[in-house]
Write a protein that holds these residues in place. Structure first.
Motif, PDB file in Angstrom:
ATOM      1  N   THR A   1       0.818  -1.207   0.071  1.00  0.00           N
ATOM      2  CA  THR A   1      -0.130   0.060  -0.056  1.00  0.00           C
ATOM      3  C   THR A   1       0.871   1.334  -0.034  1.00  0.00           C
ATOM      4  O   THR A   1       2.266   1.165   0.133  1.00  0.00           O
ATOM      5  N   LYS A   2       0.166   2.456  -0.096  1.00  0.00           N
ATOM      6  CA  LYS A   2       0.988   3.672  -0.211  1.00  0.00           C
ATOM      7  C   LYS A   2       0.191   4.624   0.896  1.00  0.00           C
ATOM      8  O   LYS A   2      -1.020   4.556   0.870  1.00  0.00           O
ATOM      9  N   VAL A   3       0.829   5.062   1.857  1.00  0.00           N
ATOM     10  CA  VAL A   3       0.487   6.080   2.608  1.00  0.00           C
ATOM     11  C   VAL A   3       1.318   7.540   2.341  1.00  0.00           C
ATOM     12  O   VAL A   3       2.155   7.514   2.671  1.00  0.00           O
ATOM     13  N   GLY A   4       0.631   8.255   1.635  1.00  0.00           N
ATOM     14  CA  GLY A   4       1.167   9.677   1.338  1.00  0.00           C
ATOM     15  C   GLY A   4       2.415   9.310   0.491  1.00  0.00           C
ATOM     16  O   GLY A   4       2.340   8.455  -0.378  1.00  0.00           O
ATOM     17  N   GLU A   5       3.464   9.745   0.947  1.00  0.00           N
ATOM     18  CA  GLU A   5       4.703   9.488   0.036  1.00  0.00           C
ATOM     19  C   GLU A   5       5.497   8.214   0.632  1.00  0.00           C
ATOM     20  O   GLU A   5       6.522   7.766   0.026  1.00  0.00           O
TER      21      GLU A   5
ATOM     22  N   LEU B   1       4.584   1.215   1.181  1.00  0.00           N
ATOM     23  CA  LEU B   1       4.675   0.001   2.283  1.00  0.00           C
ATOM     24  C   LEU B   1       4.321  -1.148   1.574  1.00  0.00           C
ATOM     25  O   LEU B   1       3.477  -1.377   0.953  1.00  0.00           O
ATOM     26  N   SER B   2       5.068  -2.409   2.186  1.00  0.00           N
ATOM     27  CA  SER B   2       4.670  -3.615   1.595  1.00  0.00           C
ATOM     28  C   SER B   2       3.750  -4.248   2.441  1.00  0.00           C
ATOM     29  O   SER B   2       3.150  -5.410   2.284  1.00  0.00           O
ATOM     30  N   SER B   3       3.338  -3.683   3.514  1.00  0.00           N
ATOM     31  CA  SER B   3       2.203  -4.056   4.275  1.00  0.00           C
ATOM     32  C   SER B   3       1.772  -2.865   5.209  1.00  0.00           C
ATOM     33  O   SER B   3       2.457  -1.801   5.415  1.00  0.00           O
ATOM     34  N   PRO B   4       0.378  -2.971   5.602  1.00  0.00           N
ATOM     35  CA  PRO B   4       0.021  -1.530   6.476  1.00  0.00           C
ATOM     36  C   PRO B   4       0.168  -1.863   7.740  1.00  0.00           C
ATOM     37  O   PRO B   4       0.177  -0.856   8.455  1.00  0.00           O
TER      38      PRO B   4
ATOM     39  N   GLU C   1      21.233  -0.756  10.307  1.00  0.00           N
ATOM     40  CA  GLU C   1      22.285  -1.694   9.851  1.00  0.00           C
ATOM     41  C   GLU C   1      21.920  -2.981   9.463  1.00  0.00           C
ATOM     42  O   GLU C   1      22.396  -3.455   8.224  1.00  0.00           O
ATOM     43  N   VAL C   2      21.012  -3.621  10.232  1.00  0.00           N
ATOM     44  CA  VAL C   2      20.430  -5.012   9.733  1.00  0.00           C
ATOM     45  C   VAL C   2      19.261  -4.786   8.654  1.00  0.00           C
ATOM     46  O   VAL C   2      19.012  -5.951   8.115  1.00  0.00           O
ATOM     47  N   ASN C   3      18.729  -3.585   8.427  1.00  0.00           N
ATOM     48  CA  ASN C   3      17.674  -3.634   7.618  1.00  0.00           C
ATOM     49  C   ASN C   3      17.881  -2.436   6.609  1.00  0.00           C
ATOM     50  O   ASN C   3      17.093  -1.325   6.574  1.00  0.00           O
ATOM     51  N   PRO C   4      18.911  -2.663   5.749  1.00  0.00           N
ATOM     52  CA  PRO C   4      19.295  -1.087   5.080  1.00  0.00           C
ATOM     53  C   PRO C   4      18.272  -0.632   3.929  1.00  0.00           C
ATOM     54  O   PRO C   4      18.222   0.439   3.787  1.00  0.00           O
ATOM     55  N   GLU C   5      17.492  -1.731   3.486  1.00  0.00           N
ATOM     56  CA  GLU C   5      16.484  -1.161   2.585  1.00  0.00           C
ATOM     57  C   GLU C   5      14.964  -0.864   3.157  1.00  0.00           C
ATOM     58  O   GLU C   5      14.162  -0.673   2.453  1.00  0.00           O
ATOM     59  N   GLY C   6      14.939  -1.142   4.396  1.00  0.00           N
ATOM     60  CA  GLY C   6      13.367  -1.328   4.970  1.00  0.00           C
ATOM     61  C   GLY C   6      12.984   0.004   5.134  1.00  0.00           C
ATOM     62  O   GLY C   6      13.675   1.195   5.245  1.00  0.00           O
ATOM     63  N   ILE C   7      11.664   0.097   5.614  1.00  0.00           N
ATOM     64  CA  ILE C   7      11.055   1.242   6.274  1.00  0.00           C
ATOM     65  C   ILE C   7      11.092   1.648   7.668  1.00  0.00           C
ATOM     66  O   ILE C   7      10.650   0.939   8.367  1.00  0.00           O
ATOM     67  N   VAL C   8      11.942   2.468   7.707  1.00  0.00           N
ATOM     68  CA  VAL C   8      12.240   2.968   9.348  1.00  0.00           C
ATOM     69  C   VAL C   8      11.832   4.579   9.550  1.00  0.00           C
ATOM     70  O   VAL C   8      12.189   5.290   8.997  1.00  0.00           O
ATOM     71  N   PHE C   9      11.182   4.613  10.922  1.00  0.00           N
ATOM     72  CA  PHE C   9      10.756   5.846  11.351  1.00  0.00           C
ATOM     73  C   PHE C   9      11.670   6.294  12.282  1.00  0.00           C
ATOM     74  O   PHE C   9      11.879   5.498  13.486  1.00  0.00           O
ATOM     75  N   ALA C  10      12.229   7.516  12.409  1.00  0.00           N
ATOM     76  CA  ALA C  10      12.741   8.299  13.578  1.00  0.00           C
ATOM     77  C   ALA C  10      11.633   8.497  14.487  1.00  0.00           C
ATOM     78  O   ALA C  10      10.501   8.572  14.085  1.00  0.00           O
ATOM     79  N   ASN C  11      12.098   8.982  15.858  1.00  0.00           N
ATOM     80  CA  ASN C  11      11.273   9.198  16.667  1.00  0.00           C
ATOM     81  C   ASN C  11      11.943  10.229  17.744  1.00  0.00           C
ATOM     82  O   ASN C  11      12.952  10.105  18.313  1.00  0.00           O
TER      83      ASN C  11
END
Ligand code: FNR
Length: 345
Positions: A47-51, A54-57, A112-122
């Motif tokens: 799916t796509k949430v704005g920009e 995501l491969s899963s919601p 480091e372990v997930n270089p291509e993944g979607i990661v959110f800072a906080n």
């Protein structure tokens, strides 16, 4: 107790508190449709949430922060499970690592372990734009979460008390930062008034993080001598917070609602999307599986949730997870009463 031990203690409190109270997702019934038209094996939950693509919601919502080997190990395992299942992951507040660079490792390991993944800072709402950028750079993050946690701060004896500049700070960050900025609660939900005000200052992504799961009033109260127990049920239950936010934003294509708080399984996640959220986060329930049964069990749990989502797609003839929004549903009990009093149809 060292800082690192305190963090672990906090995690155990967050997972250990009483949870068998009213869950408002049980008041939401999606209307079953018998005549299936889709092929289960062809279904995709991307799916796509704005920009954000995501491969899963589903995503792992913000949890562990601070330094120490144990928190680093938790973040590594969460990130490995997220990578293996293709889901996004938010890290816990990076404020302490911004102030204490030796704690950066706890977060950097996620990228480091997930270089291509979607990661959110906080970061917290006390962060300025420079700190927000630092948090993003630490992870090469795809989005930034800013958490607002007024009640948690009030219950913490050493918590922040002055919030006079918070809205202005959020506004500045939203204007300066190029990647999506998600304003999130921490388990007390957002009202339609809050969402409206955030929209006015330029916010385009919210995670309502409502009442129903991890409860920071209960968590922080356990550390007080004289407890402020009267606030233990304070907050807007997640399904209602999504309804409030959706009602505010109903004709705004540029506004994106994420649902989280007390989501127990894939069907709760589907209910969140039927009510109007575009993705859903889970924190406490995923962490519990990791700590009690290990990383492989967490991977299996995420796959199970994905299967639940696909079964619901079959039952509702939803070609994509975006099609869940607006499917017919019925509300019962307290949830119905709240909606009737707060939302004019
Ligand atoms: C959290 N949560 C959280 N949120 C945030 O924005 N920054 C943070 O640092 C943390 N820290 C944190 C630690 C632990 C141990 C837990 C369980 C949770 C809140 C989390 O992201 C979420 O909003 C709430 O937990 C509600 O969701 P669940 O747990 O009911 O799925």
């Amino acid at each position: 107790m060292t800082r690192s031990e305190r963090k672990i203690d906090h995690i155990h409190h967050a997972l250990g508190h009483e949870r068998n109270f009213y869950n408002h997702f049980d008041d939401v019934n999606i209307v079953h449709q018998s005549l299936a038209r889709l092929d289960f094996n062809q279904l995709s939950i991307d799916t796509k949430v704005g920009e954000l693509n995501l491969s899963s919601p589903l995503f792992v919502n913000a949890m562990t922060g601070g330094g120490g080997e144990k928190t680093e190990q938790i973040n590594r395992d969460l990130a490995l499970a997220a990578k293996e299942t293709g889901i996004g992951m938010a890290v816990g507040s990076q404020m302490s690592a911004i102030k204490n660079p030796e704690e950066r490792r706890t977060y950097e390991v996620v990228r480091e372990v997930n270089p291509e993944g979607i990661v959110f800072a906080n970061v917290g709402s006390e962060a300025d734009a420079k700190q927000a950028n630092e948090a993003i750079d630490m992870l090469k993050a795809n989005a930034l979460q800013i958490h607002i946690n007024t009640l948690q701060e009030m219950i913490m004896p050493e918590g922040d008390r002055d919030f006079t500049d918070r809205l202005k700070k959020i506004e500045t960050i939203v204007k300066e930062i190029e990647i999506p900025v998600i304003i999130k609660e921490v388990g007390f939900g957002m009202s339609k008034e809050t969402v409206e005000q955030l929209y006015t200052i330029g916010v385009r992504y919210v995670d309502v993080a409502g009442l129903g799961g991890t409860n920071f009033s209960r968590v922080e109260n356990r550390r007080r001598d004289k407890q402020l127990e009267s606030f233990n049920n304070w907050g807007i239950p997640t399904p209602l917070s999504i309804i409030e936010a959706t009602h505010t934003a109903h004709d705004r294509g540029d506004f994106h609602i994420i649902g989280s708080g007390g989501i127990r399984n894939g069907l709760d996640g589907v209910k969140a999307m039927v009510l109007g959220s575009e993705a859903f986060g889970m924190a406490g329930n995923l962490l519990r599986v990791l700590l009690e049964d290990g990383k492989e069990a967490l991977v299996a749990e995420i796959c199970h949730i994905h299967q639940e989502i696909k079964i619901a797609m079959m039952l509702l003839n939803a070609n994509t997870v975006r099609d869940f929004k607006g499917k017919p549903y019925v509300l019962y009990g307290r949830t119905k009463e709240w909606k009737e009093q707060r939302i004019s149809s």
